[in-house]
Design a protein around this motif. Structure first.
Motif, PDB file in Angstrom:
ATOM      1  N   SER A   1     -41.619 -16.826  15.038  1.00  0.00           N
ATOM      2  CA  SER A   1     -40.638 -17.288  14.057  1.00  0.00           C
ATOM      3  C   SER A   1     -40.793 -16.550  12.733  1.00  0.00           C
TER       4      SER A   1
ATOM      5  N   GLN B   1     -51.601 -22.521   8.610  1.00  0.00           N
ATOM      6  CA  GLN B   1     -50.310 -23.052   8.161  1.00  0.00           C
ATOM      7  C   GLN B   1     -49.257 -22.929   9.257  1.00  0.00           C
ATOM      8  N   GLN B   2     -49.280 -21.827   9.992  1.00  0.00           N
ATOM      9  CA  GLN B   2     -48.340 -21.648  11.106  1.00  0.00           C
ATOM     10  C   GLN B   2     -48.542 -22.738  12.148  1.00  0.00           C
ATOM     11  N   HIS B   3     -49.797 -22.977  12.501  1.00  0.00           N
ATOM     12  CA  HIS B   3     -50.099 -24.001  13.503  1.00  0.00           C
ATOM     13  C   HIS B   3     -49.714 -25.394  12.995  1.00  0.00           C
TER      14      HIS B   3
ATOM     15  N   THR C   1     -49.215 -18.229  17.589  1.00  0.00           N
ATOM     16  CA  THR C   1     -48.056 -18.094  16.713  1.00  0.00           C
ATOM     17  C   THR C   1     -47.995 -16.679  16.152  1.00  0.00           C
TER      18      THR C   1
ATOM     19  N   PHE D   1     -42.844 -18.080   9.778  1.00  0.00           N
ATOM     20  CA  PHE D   1     -44.285 -17.881   9.645  1.00  0.00           C
ATOM     21  C   PHE D   1     -44.644 -16.774   8.653  1.00  0.00           C
TER      22      PHE D   1
ATOM     23  N   LYS E   1     -47.416 -16.952   5.808  1.00  0.00           N
ATOM     24  CA  LYS E   1     -48.231 -18.143   6.051  1.00  0.00           C
ATOM     25  C   LYS E   1     -49.527 -17.735   6.751  1.00  0.00           C
TER      26      LYS E   1
ATOM     27  N   THR F   1     -45.333 -13.844  13.709  1.00  0.00           N
ATOM     28  CA  THR F   1     -44.100 -13.457  13.031  1.00  0.00           C
ATOM     29  C   THR F   1     -43.399 -12.474  13.970  1.00  0.00           C
TER      30      THR F   1
END
Length: 86
Positions: free
Chosen positions: A38, A48-50, A73, A41, A44, A75
């Motif tokens: 995404s 923070q992503q999780h 996760t 993200f 981040k 980008t």
């Protein structure tokens, strides 16, 4: 138990641009691995992503519809780099 499609829908509701791949790790519908790509993200940290993904599925995890969720996760840029090296 939540189905893979339900988990994917929860994540996409919170991160509409996300590409999501869900794998049921046990066949029992309560242990999943998710790959989420995404643009949200960007900038981040991994933590923070999780956290963003865990917030998306929080209700299902608190009611134990999902017992465990392993996350990867990315980008879009980091996903492209990962895909090229594979």
């Amino acid at each position: 138990m939540a189905s893979p499609n339900q988990v994917e829908s929860m994540i996409k509701a919170a991160l509409p641009d996300a590409e999501v791949q869900i794998q049921d790790l046990t066949g029992g519908g309560d242990h999943y691995q998710a790959v989420v790509v995404s643009s949200a993200f960007e900038g981040k940290t991994l933590v923070q992503q999780h956290q963003m993904v865990y917030r998306a599925v929080g209700t299902a995890m608190s009611t134990e519809e999902i017992h465990a969720l392993a996350l990867k996760t990315y980008t879009p840029e980091s996903w492209a780099q990962t895909s090229q090296s594979a």
